[in-house]
Design a protein around this motif. Structure first.
Motif, PDB file in Angstrom:
ATOM      1  N   MET B   1     -17.522 -18.348  17.494  1.00 46.58           N
ATOM      2  CA  MET B   1     -16.531 -18.573  16.440  1.00 46.58           C
ATOM      3  C   MET B   1     -15.526 -17.422  16.414  1.00 46.58           C
ATOM      4  O   MET B   1     -15.921 -16.258  16.403  1.00 46.58           O
ATOM      5  N   THR B   2     -14.267 -17.757  16.410  1.00 47.57           N
ATOM      6  CA  THR B   2     -13.263 -16.688  16.395  1.00 47.57           C
ATOM      7  C   THR B   2     -12.998 -16.233  14.961  1.00 47.57           C
ATOM      8  O   THR B   2     -13.165 -16.998  14.019  1.00 47.57           O
ATOM      9  N   ALA B   3     -12.607 -14.986  14.857  1.00 47.85           N
ATOM     10  CA  ALA B   3     -12.315 -14.453  13.517  1.00 47.85           C
ATOM     11  C   ALA B   3     -11.066 -15.136  12.956  1.00 47.85           C
ATOM     12  O   ALA B   3     -10.129 -15.432  13.697  1.00 47.85           O
ATOM     13  N   ILE B   4     -11.115 -15.423  11.660  1.00 43.88           N
ATOM     14  CA  ILE B   4      -9.962 -16.080  11.045  1.00 43.88           C
ATOM     15  C   ILE B   4      -8.871 -15.041  10.835  1.00 43.88           C
ATOM     16  O   ILE B   4      -9.116 -13.970  10.263  1.00 43.88           O
ATOM     17  N   GLN B   5      -7.674 -15.376  11.297  1.00 40.43           N
ATOM     18  CA  GLN B   5      -6.586 -14.394  11.154  1.00 40.43           C
ATOM     19  C   GLN B   5      -5.418 -14.993  10.385  1.00 40.43           C
ATOM     20  O   GLN B   5      -5.083 -16.151  10.552  1.00 40.43           O
ATOM     21  N   HIS B   6      -4.825 -14.198   9.534  1.00 38.73           N
ATOM     22  CA  HIS B   6      -3.631 -14.624   8.800  1.00 38.73           C
ATOM     23  C   HIS B   6      -2.530 -13.635   9.132  1.00 38.73           C
ATOM     24  O   HIS B   6      -2.318 -12.676   8.402  1.00 38.73           O
ATOM     25  N   PRO B   7      -1.847 -13.841  10.205  1.00 38.15           N
ATOM     26  CA  PRO B   7      -0.898 -12.824  10.662  1.00 38.15           C
ATOM     27  C   PRO B   7       0.215 -12.574   9.655  1.00 38.15           C
ATOM     28  O   PRO B   7       0.701 -11.453   9.540  1.00 38.15           O
ATOM     29  N   ARG B   8       0.622 -13.631   8.915  1.00 40.59           N
ATOM     30  CA  ARG B   8       1.789 -13.435   8.059  1.00 40.59           C
ATOM     31  C   ARG B   8       1.426 -12.866   6.673  1.00 40.59           C
ATOM     32  O   ARG B   8       2.267 -12.382   5.968  1.00 40.59           O
ATOM     33  N   VAL B   9       0.151 -13.017   6.284  1.00 43.97           N
ATOM     34  CA  VAL B   9      -0.238 -12.515   4.956  1.00 43.97           C
ATOM     35  C   VAL B   9      -0.717 -11.075   5.079  1.00 43.97           C
ATOM     36  O   VAL B   9      -1.685 -10.788   5.777  1.00 43.97           O
ATOM     37  N   GLN B  10      -0.019 -10.176   4.411  1.00 39.97           N
ATOM     38  CA  GLN B  10      -0.427  -8.787   4.474  1.00 39.97           C
ATOM     39  C   GLN B  10      -1.538  -8.563   3.460  1.00 39.97           C
ATOM     40  O   GLN B  10      -1.483  -9.060   2.339  1.00 39.97           O
ATOM     41  N   ARG B  11      -2.553  -7.842   3.865  1.00 43.32           N
ATOM     42  CA  ARG B  11      -3.627  -7.585   2.910  1.00 43.32           C
ATOM     43  C   ARG B  11      -3.116  -6.656   1.818  1.00 43.32           C
ATOM     44  O   ARG B  11      -2.338  -5.748   2.091  1.00 43.32           O
ATOM     45  N   PRO B  12      -3.555  -6.889   0.569  1.00 45.45           N
ATOM     46  CA  PRO B  12      -2.996  -6.095  -0.530  1.00 45.45           C
ATOM     47  C   PRO B  12      -3.262  -4.595  -0.381  1.00 45.45           C
ATOM     48  O   PRO B  12      -2.324  -3.808  -0.382  1.00 45.45           O
ATOM     49  N   GLY B  13      -4.485  -4.184  -0.216  1.00 46.25           N
ATOM     50  CA  GLY B  13      -4.798  -2.767  -0.031  1.00 46.25           C
ATOM     51  C   GLY B  13      -4.471  -1.928  -1.249  1.00 46.25           C
ATOM     52  O   GLY B  13      -3.906  -2.402  -2.226  1.00 46.25           O
ATOM     53  N   ILE B  14      -4.831  -0.654  -1.209  1.00 50.39           N
ATOM     54  CA  ILE B  14      -4.560   0.258  -2.325  1.00 50.39           C
ATOM     55  C   ILE B  14      -3.262   0.986  -2.035  1.00 50.39           C
ATOM     56  O   ILE B  14      -3.086   1.543  -0.949  1.00 50.39           O
ATOM     57  N   ARG B  15      -2.339   0.934  -2.976  1.00 50.32           N
ATOM     58  CA  ARG B  15      -1.048   1.597  -2.757  1.00 50.32           C
ATOM     59  C   ARG B  15      -0.926   2.800  -3.688  1.00 50.32           C
ATOM     60  O   ARG B  15      -1.545   2.848  -4.759  1.00 50.32           O
ATOM     61  N   ARG B  16      -0.092   3.755  -3.296  1.00 52.26           N
ATOM     62  CA  ARG B  16       0.200   4.903  -4.157  1.00 52.26           C
ATOM     63  C   ARG B  16       1.321   4.503  -5.118  1.00 52.26           C
ATOM     64  O   ARG B  16       2.173   3.692  -4.782  1.00 52.26           O
ATOM     65  N   ILE B  17       1.316   5.102  -6.304  1.00 48.44           N
ATOM     66  CA  ILE B  17       2.410   4.848  -7.246  1.00 48.44           C
ATOM     67  C   ILE B  17       3.685   5.441  -6.663  1.00 48.44           C
ATOM     68  O   ILE B  17       3.727   6.630  -6.357  1.00 48.44           O
ATOM     69  N   SER B  18       4.718   4.595  -6.525  1.00 49.56           N
ATOM     70  CA  SER B  18       5.943   5.081  -5.896  1.00 49.56           C
ATOM     71  C   SER B  18       6.736   5.929  -6.882  1.00 49.56           C
ATOM     72  O   SER B  18       6.545   5.853  -8.100  1.00 49.56           O
ATOM     73  N   ALA B  19       7.641   6.742  -6.316  1.00 55.61           N
ATOM     74  CA  ALA B  19       8.465   7.605  -7.167  1.00 55.61           C
ATOM     75  C   ALA B  19       9.310   6.774  -8.112  1.00 55.61           C
ATOM     76  O   ALA B  19       9.515   7.124  -9.268  1.00 55.61           O
ATOM     77  N   GLY B  20       9.777   5.616  -7.638  1.00 56.88           N
ATOM     78  CA  GLY B  20      10.605   4.733  -8.463  1.00 56.88           C
ATOM     79  C   GLY B  20       9.857   4.255  -9.698  1.00 56.88           C
ATOM     80  O   GLY B  20      10.368   4.295 -10.814  1.00 56.88           O
ATOM     81  N   ARG B  21       8.621   3.832  -9.479  1.00 57.14           N
ATOM     82  CA  ARG B  21       7.810   3.360 -10.601  1.00 57.14           C
ATOM     83  C   ARG B  21       7.554   4.484 -11.599  1.00 57.14           C
ATOM     84  O   ARG B  21       7.591   4.294 -12.804  1.00 57.14           O
ATOM     85  N   ARG B  22       7.250   5.651 -11.048  1.00 53.32           N
ATOM     86  CA  ARG B  22       6.983   6.812 -11.893  1.00 53.32           C
ATOM     87  C   ARG B  22       8.202   7.104 -12.775  1.00 53.32           C
ATOM     88  O   ARG B  22       8.073   7.332 -13.976  1.00 53.32           O
ATOM     89  N   PHE B  23       9.378   7.012 -12.143  1.00 50.60           N
ATOM     90  CA  PHE B  23      10.604   7.285 -12.882  1.00 50.60           C
ATOM     91  C   PHE B  23      10.819   6.248 -13.976  1.00 50.60           C
ATOM     92  O   PHE B  23      11.099   6.584 -15.121  1.00 50.60           O
ATOM     93  N   LYS B  24      10.634   4.956 -13.615  1.00 45.88           N
ATOM     94  CA  LYS B  24      10.826   3.888 -14.594  1.00 45.88           C
ATOM     95  C   LYS B  24       9.884   4.079 -15.781  1.00 45.88           C
ATOM     96  O   LYS B  24      10.259   3.907 -16.938  1.00 45.88           O
ATOM     97  N   ASP B  25       8.638   4.431 -15.458  1.00 42.14           N
ATOM     98  CA  ASP B  25       7.644   4.643 -16.509  1.00 42.14           C
ATOM     99  C   ASP B  25       8.109   5.731 -17.474  1.00 42.14           C
ATOM    100  O   ASP B  25       8.133   5.548 -18.692  1.00 42.14           O
ATOM    101  N   ARG B  26       8.521   6.856 -16.919  1.00 44.40           N
ATOM    102  CA  ARG B  26       9.001   7.976 -17.749  1.00 44.40           C
ATOM    103  C   ARG B  26      10.206   7.557 -18.575  1.00 44.40           C
ATOM    104  O   ARG B  26      10.319   7.883 -19.748  1.00 44.40           O
ATOM    105  N   PHE B  27      11.133   6.847 -17.908  1.00 45.88           N
ATOM    106  CA  PHE B  27      12.374   6.455 -18.547  1.00 45.88           C
ATOM    107  C   PHE B  27      12.104   5.571 -19.777  1.00 45.88           C
ATOM    108  O   PHE B  27      12.597   5.821 -20.873  1.00 45.88           O
ATOM    109  N   VAL B  28      11.263   4.549 -19.580  1.00 47.19           N
ATOM    110  CA  VAL B  28      10.970   3.635 -20.688  1.00 47.19           C
ATOM    111  C   VAL B  28      10.230   4.360 -21.798  1.00 47.19           C
ATOM    112  O   VAL B  28      10.501   4.163 -22.984  1.00 47.19           O
ATOM    113  N   GLN B  29       9.316   5.254 -21.385  1.00 44.67           N
ATOM    114  CA  GLN B  29       8.572   6.032 -22.377  1.00 44.67           C
ATOM    115  C   GLN B  29       9.538   6.849 -23.236  1.00 44.67           C
ATOM    116  O   GLN B  29       9.454   6.852 -24.466  1.00 44.67           O
TER     117      GLN B  29
END
Lengths: 258, 301
Positions: B1-29
């Protein structure tokens, strides 16, 4: 103490919608009867017609007869309030009165219905809490709010509240569906004890529970979407779960549908 | 049996908080804190002005004397007649509008249940909420004083105030009653308790704290009303403790009257009157909080 219930040709409506149709059954005193069936098939509706709680909902009405020891609960001159004093009810979600202490919750049915001497109420509260196996857990904090207990304890508090008014019949509408297995076991043991004093009717989605606790079981089902619910089969619990007469019952309890 | 592959779907994974998000958070606060500060500025400013200006004349003489025989330019005098008048008028208005409002709310929630009558009542309560306060004063002036020939009196003022109070009481009590879970009503019915007893012993106690708060807000609102009093209780400089006969005074009227006079002594009295008014409303709120705390279920009795 407990009395026989005979239902004949009972229909219940919500406005124009007929929820259950032509239900007839006999429920023996001092027994536990379980109602099983898929969601929305009218088990709870039927249960609520037995103590005239169905008509509390605006637009709801009932046709047919419910006899408690030969007396029709739906006769024109019967006071619904007096019916509910004889036929108690425990709900799906524990609903202790939030403004009252544990003691006041159990005494609520007495205090709200008449005057009793303090010593008399004390005795009834203690008996009821012992009857619902809650006494040892709460005897030192009877004056604390009832809402501060755990879910299982709250449900047993509600059972104590229901049996404090000394009803003939106890209706239980999925009393364990919001509880963990330990609390469920506590309530099932309690039902087995209460059986000697009350006629108990329980609605449950848990078929193992029906098989464990009940003497007789009624299987409810709909003929189809939008059709009223009916009793497909009612028999001794052991027969229903081993050798049901109807194919639909067998399909349901073996998990082939529903 | 071959492994199931989804080439177009990127796995979510753990991401770092981007600088943009950090800025937006501060700004709204920052925006939230700023809005809060802007909202608080007028409140603090009003309190500061009233306290600093009002303390000059906030003394025993002010609280125990009326303005009788005090000339326009003289210092001294007080607001005793106005305090007494306000308390009586608000008490009478409460006695009229709290029972009516509460019973209306009970009807709407427990009995009416969206029927034709309850919808009509709801509509008129909404209309009443929008009545400008001067109109309620004009109505009592036209109906009670001019048409029925009653005298200017504290009671007429109380009638005008109760028109303003009633819809507030109905709305707040209605909302509190709607918050009471239906489970509790059913639990009570299932014990064989009649409907009226369920309402009195289970529903009202559960909603009690909220209803008290709503009623107190209604009282606080009408305590400061000037326009309806102007047209119904008239003015007086003397003490009139009888709310049924003759012109009375009220604190808002007193402030209005004194502030319109051209001397420093009168202006000081107006400030002290405003301070007294705020203190009375705050005291009422405090009492409401105490009642709420005393009756709250979380307090282990």
């Amino acid at each position: 103490m407990s009395q026989q219930i005979q239902v004949s040709g009972l229909d219940a409506y919500y406005g124009k919608h007929k929820a259950i149709e032509d239900i007839s059954m006999t429920i023996d005193p001092q027994s536990i009867t379980a109602f099983i069936g898929p969601s929305g098939c009218g088990k709870s509706t039927f249960l609520r017609t037995l103590n005239r709680m169905h008509e509390v909902i605006p637009g709801a009405r009932v046709e047919g007869k419910v006899l408690l020891d030969g007396e029709d609960l739906y006769a024109a001159d019967v006071e619904p309030v007096s019916v509910r004093r004889m036929i108690g009810m425990v709900f799906q979600r524990p609903n202790p009165f939030p403004t009252m202490s544990i003691y006041e919750n159990v005494a609520a049915g007495l205090r709200l219905n008449g005057r009793y001497a303090k010593s008399e109420v004390d005795g009834i509260v203690e008996d009821s809490l012992k009857g619902s196996n809650l006494w040892n857990e709460v005897k030192d904090r009877l004056n604390k709010p009832g809402a501060g207990l755990s879910g299982g304890q709250q449900q047993r508090l509600c059972i104590a509240r229901a049996i404090a008014v000394k009803p003939e019949v106890l209706l239980m509408d999925e009393p364990c569906s919001a509880l963990d297995p330990i609390s469920t076991l506590a309530i099932e043991d309690l039902m087995a004890e209460l059986k000697s004093k009350f006629t108990i009717i329980i609605v449950t989605h848990n078929m193992q529970q029906a098989a464990r606790v009940s003497d007789r079981t009624a299987f409810f089902n709909l003929a189809g979407q939008g059709q009223p619910g009916r009793v497909i089969e009612m028999d001794d619990t052991s027969r229903i779960f081993t050798n049901p007469a109807q194919k639909a019952t067998e399909d349901y309890i073996t998990g082939r549908f529903g | 049996m071959t492994a199931i592959q989804h080439p177009r779907v990127q796995r979510p994974g753990i991401r770092r908080i981007s600088a943009g998000r950090r800025f937006k958070d501060r700004f709204v606060q920052a925006l939230v804190y700023l809005s809060f500060a802007i909202a608080v500025v007028p409140l603090v400013a009003v309190l500061w002005m009233v306290i600093s200006n009002g303390l000059a004349r906030f003394d025993m003489e002010f609280l125990t004397h009326s303005m009788r025989n005090i000339g326009a330019r003289e210092i001294g005098g007080g607001a005793y007649h106005a305090i007494l008048g306000t308390l009586e008028q608000v008490l009478l208005a409460s006695l009229i509008s709290i029972p009516v409002g509460l019973l209306t709310a009970i009807y709407l929630v427990e009995y009416g249940r969206g029927g034709r009558l309850s919808r009509a009542i709801s509509f008129f309560v909404d209309v009443m909420t929008g009545i400008p306060s001067v109109v309620s004063g004009l109505f009592i002036l036209a109906f009670w004083i001019l048409a029925l020939g009653m005298p200017f009196s504290g009671f007429a003022g109380a009638l005008a105030l109760s028109i303003l109070m009633m819809p507030t009481v109905v709305r707040s009590a209605e909302e509190m009653l709607l918050l009471v879970p239906n489970d509790l009503r059913e639990a009570s019915y299932a014990l064989g308790v009649p409907k009226w007893r369920t309402i009195v012993k289970v529903v009202l106690p559960t909603a009690f704290t909220g209803i008290v708060t709503g009623v107190m807000l209604a009282i606080a609102r009408v305590t400061g009303e000037t326009a309806p009093l102007l047209l119904t209780v008239f003015f007086t400089d003397s003490i009139n403790s009888d709310p049924l006969n003759g012109p009375q005074m009220g604190l808002p009227l007193y402030v209005f009257d004194q502030a319109g006079r051209p001397t420093d002594a009168a202006i000081d009295r107006a400030w002290a009157g405003a301070l007294t008014l705020i203190l009375i409303v705050m005291l009422l709120n405090l009492v409401a909080r105490l009642i709420g705390w005393w009756r709250s279920p979380s307090r282990g009795r």
